[in-house]
Design a protein around this motif. Structure first.
Motif, mmCIF file in Angstrom:
data_model
loop_
_atom_site.group_PDB
_atom_site.id
_atom_site.type_symbol
_atom_site.label_atom_id
_atom_site.label_comp_id
_atom_site.label_asym_id
_atom_site.label_seq_id
_atom_site.Cartn_x
_atom_site.Cartn_y
_atom_site.Cartn_z
ATOM 1 N N SER A 1 0.844 -1.200 0.000
ATOM 2 C CA SER A 1 0.000 0.000 0.000
ATOM 3 C C SER A 1 0.881 1.253 0.000
ATOM 4 O O SER A 1 2.081 1.171 0.249
ATOM 5 C CB SER A 1 -0.921 -0.012 1.229
ATOM 6 N N PRO A 2 0.290 2.423 -0.246
ATOM 7 C CA PRO A 2 1.072 3.665 -0.189
ATOM 8 C C PRO A 2 1.699 3.909 1.187
ATOM 9 O O PRO A 2 2.729 4.564 1.290
ATOM 10 C CB PRO A 2 0.052 4.750 -0.518
ATOM 11 N N GLU A 3 1.092 3.346 2.232
ATOM 12 C CA GLU A 3 1.630 3.495 3.586
ATOM 13 C C GLU A 3 2.725 2.488 3.887
ATOM 14 O O GLU A 3 3.302 2.492 4.972
ATOM 15 C CB GLU A 3 0.510 3.343 4.635
ATOM 16 N N GLY A 4 2.991 1.571 2.968
ATOM 17 C CA GLY A 4 4.031 0.580 3.167
ATOM 18 C C GLY A 4 3.533 -0.729 3.759
ATOM 19 O O GLY A 4 4.326 -1.630 4.031
ATOM 20 N N LYS A 5 2.229 -0.884 3.947
ATOM 21 C CA LYS A 5 1.665 -2.115 4.494
ATOM 22 C C LYS A 5 1.616 -3.185 3.401
ATOM 23 O O LYS A 5 1.245 -2.910 2.270
ATOM 24 C CB LYS A 5 0.266 -1.828 5.041
ATOM 25 N N GLN A 6 1.989 -4.421 3.759
ATOM 26 C CA GLN A 6 2.038 -5.536 2.808
ATOM 27 C C GLN A 6 0.753 -6.364 2.891
ATOM 28 O O GLN A 6 0.272 -6.668 3.977
ATOM 29 C CB GLN A 6 3.228 -6.449 3.134
ATOM 30 N N TYR A 7 0.204 -6.729 1.748
ATOM 31 C CA TYR A 7 -0.974 -7.580 1.662
ATOM 32 C C TYR A 7 -0.686 -8.726 0.699
ATOM 33 O O TYR A 7 0.091 -8.583 -0.242
ATOM 34 C CB TYR A 7 -2.185 -6.819 1.123
ATOM 35 N N VAL A 8 -1.350 -9.867 0.934
ATOM 36 C CA VAL A 8 -1.304 -10.994 0.002
ATOM 37 C C VAL A 8 -2.705 -11.129 -0.579
ATOM 38 O O VAL A 8 -3.696 -11.211 0.148
ATOM 39 C CB VAL A 8 -0.890 -12.307 0.709
ATOM 40 N N TYR A 9 -2.785 -11.124 -1.894
ATOM 41 C CA TYR A 9 -4.050 -11.243 -2.618
ATOM 42 C C TYR A 9 -4.014 -12.584 -3.330
ATOM 43 O O TYR A 9 -3.336 -12.754 -4.339
ATOM 44 C CB TYR A 9 -4.154 -10.087 -3.618
ATOM 45 N N ASN A 10 -4.740 -13.595 -2.787
ATOM 46 C CA ASN A 10 -4.674 -14.965 -3.277
ATOM 47 C C ASN A 10 -6.090 -15.470 -3.499
ATOM 48 O O ASN A 10 -6.734 -15.947 -2.571
ATOM 49 C CB ASN A 10 -3.921 -15.839 -2.263
ATOM 50 N N ARG A 11 -6.573 -15.352 -4.752
ATOM 51 C CA ARG A 11 -7.982 -15.665 -5.019
ATOM 52 C C ARG A 11 -8.173 -16.419 -6.328
ATOM 53 O O ARG A 11 -7.346 -16.373 -7.218
ATOM 54 C CB ARG A 11 -8.786 -14.369 -5.074
ATOM 55 N N ARG A 12 -9.326 -17.072 -6.395
ATOM 56 C CA ARG A 12 -9.773 -17.750 -7.619
ATOM 57 C C ARG A 12 -11.085 -17.119 -8.019
ATOM 58 O O ARG A 12 -12.022 -17.035 -7.226
ATOM 59 C CB ARG A 12 -9.974 -19.231 -7.368
ATOM 60 N N PHE A 13 -11.156 -16.650 -9.252
ATOM 61 C CA PHE A 13 -12.373 -16.056 -9.782
ATOM 62 C C PHE A 13 -12.986 -17.026 -10.775
ATOM 63 O O PHE A 13 -12.339 -17.417 -11.741
ATOM 64 C CB PHE A 13 -12.069 -14.742 -10.517
ATOM 65 N N GLU A 14 -14.228 -17.443 -10.503
ATOM 66 C CA GLU A 14 -14.953 -18.247 -11.488
ATOM 67 C C GLU A 14 -15.571 -17.276 -12.472
ATOM 68 O O GLU A 14 -16.229 -16.313 -12.081
ATOM 69 C CB GLU A 14 -16.053 -19.071 -10.822
ATOM 70 N N LEU A 15 -15.345 -17.540 -13.752
ATOM 71 C CA LEU A 15 -15.789 -16.620 -14.778
ATOM 72 C C LEU A 15 -16.799 -17.280 -15.702
ATOM 73 O O LEU A 15 -16.709 -18.471 -15.983
ATOM 74 C CB LEU A 15 -14.596 -16.162 -15.638
ATOM 75 N N SER A 16 -17.747 -16.490 -16.146
ATOM 76 C CA SER A 16 -18.565 -16.931 -17.273
ATOM 77 C C SER A 16 -18.064 -16.133 -18.465
ATOM 78 O O SER A 16 -18.035 -14.907 -18.438
ATOM 79 C CB SER A 16 -20.051 -16.707 -17.014
ATOM 80 N N LEU A 17 -17.600 -16.849 -19.476
ATOM 81 C CA LEU A 17 -17.009 -16.221 -20.656
ATOM 82 C C LEU A 17 -17.995 -16.261 -21.812
ATOM 83 O O LEU A 17 -18.619 -17.280 -22.075
ATOM 84 C CB LEU A 17 -15.730 -16.946 -21.066
ATOM 85 N N LYS A 18 -18.119 -15.125 -22.485
ATOM 86 C CA LYS A 18 -18.948 -15.049 -23.688
ATOM 87 C C LYS A 18 -18.058 -14.526 -24.799
ATOM 88 O O LYS A 18 -17.475 -13.451 -24.681
ATOM 89 C CB LYS A 18 -20.130 -14.118 -23.474
ATOM 90 N N ARG A 19 -17.944 -15.286 -25.850
ATOM 91 C CA ARG A 19 -17.041 -14.938 -26.932
ATOM 92 C C ARG A 19 -17.608 -13.791 -27.767
ATOM 93 O O ARG A 19 -18.750 -13.848 -28.203
ATOM 94 C CB ARG A 19 -16.850 -16.161 -27.796
ATOM 95 N N ILE A 20 -16.790 -12.762 -27.992
ATOM 96 C CA ILE A 20 -17.187 -11.637 -28.840
ATOM 97 C C ILE A 20 -16.728 -11.880 -30.274
ATOM 98 O O ILE A 20 -17.503 -11.772 -31.209
ATOM 99 C CB ILE A 20 -16.588 -10.314 -28.323
ATOM 100 N N ASP A 21 -15.449 -12.181 -30.439
ATOM 101 C CA ASP A 21 -14.893 -12.508 -31.748
ATOM 102 C C ASP A 21 -13.735 -13.472 -31.552
ATOM 103 O O ASP A 21 -13.677 -14.151 -30.532
ATOM 104 C CB ASP A 21 -14.476 -11.250 -32.527
ATOM 105 N N THR A 22 -12.801 -13.520 -32.496
ATOM 106 C CA THR A 22 -11.767 -14.555 -32.441
ATOM 107 C C THR A 22 -10.858 -14.455 -31.238
ATOM 108 O O THR A 22 -10.273 -15.439 -30.830
ATOM 109 C CB THR A 22 -10.891 -14.526 -33.707
#
Length: 163
Positions: free
Chosen positions: A82-103
Motif C-alpha cells: 500500500s502507499p503506507e508501506g503495508k504488505q498484503y497478500v491477494y490470493n484468489r480464484r475467480f470463477e468466470l462466465s465467458l462469452k465470446r465476442i470474436d476470435t
C-alpha cells in the motif's frame, strides 16, 4: 428442351467439386485461425504493477496469474504494498462466465470468488476487486508459446502457454 452432353455434365460436376474444395478450404482456414487464437491450455503470467489512487498514493505489486478459459477460472496471487508501506497478500480464484465476442476477445463476468489461505487483502485493495468483476479479456496469439492478454486495462502482459 435440349439435354446437356456428357462432356458438359462432366465439366459442371468438376466445377462443382472444385468450388466445394475452395470454399471448404476457406472455411477450414477461418476455423483454424479461430482455434489458434484461443488458449487450449491454462496460461500463466508473472505480473508487476503500479496503481495510482488520486487521494491515497501509489500501490505496487508483484505476483502470478493463471488464466484457464476451459475451466472458466482466473487464479490470482499478488503481494501488494500500500502507499503506507503495508504488505498484503491477494490470493484468489475467480470463477468466470465467458462469452465470446470474436476470435480473440471474451466478455467475462465473475460468478464466484474463492479466497485461499493466506489471503490478507480482504477489502483493503478495492481496485483489484473492481477490475476482476467483469469486462473484457483479450487473447492475441503472436507466437507458439505466448499470448498477449489484456483484462480491463488493469492487467496487461504476455501469457506463457505450455505445449
Amino acid at each position: 428442351m435440349r439435354k446437356l452432353s456428357a462432356r458438359w455434365k462432366k465439366i459442371i460436376a468438376l466445377a462443382s467439386v472444385c468450388s466445394l474444395l475452395v470454399f471448404g478450404s476457406l472455411i477450414y482456414r477461418y476455423l483454424a485461425g479461430i482455434h489458434k487464437d484461443i488458449p487450449q491450455v491454462p496460461c500463466s503470467a508473472s505480473i508487476d504493477f503500479v496503481h495510482a489512487d488520486d487521494d491515497k498514493g501509489i500501490w505496487q505489486g508483484r505476483g502470478d496469474m493463471i488464466i484457464d478459459p476451459k475451466e472458466g477460472a482466473l487464479y490470482v496471487y499478488y503481494r501488494v504494498e500500500s502507499p503506507e508501506g503495508k504488505q498484503y497478500v491477494y490470493n484468489r480464484r475467480f470463477e468466470l462466465s465467458l462469452k465470446r465476442i470474436d476470435t480473440s476477445r471474451y466478455l467475462f463476468k465473475t460468478t464466484a470468488i474463492s479466497t485461499f489461505d493466506g489471503d490478507t487483502a480482504e477489502n483493503n485493495i478495492p481496485f483489484m476487486a473492481r477490475g476482476f468483476q467483469g469486462g473484457v479479456i483479450t487473447f492475441s496469439f503472436f507466437s507458439e508459446f505466448d499470448y498477449y492478454f489484456n483484462i480491463n486495462n488493469l492487467v496487461i502482459g504476455v501469457c506463457q502457454v505450455p505445449r
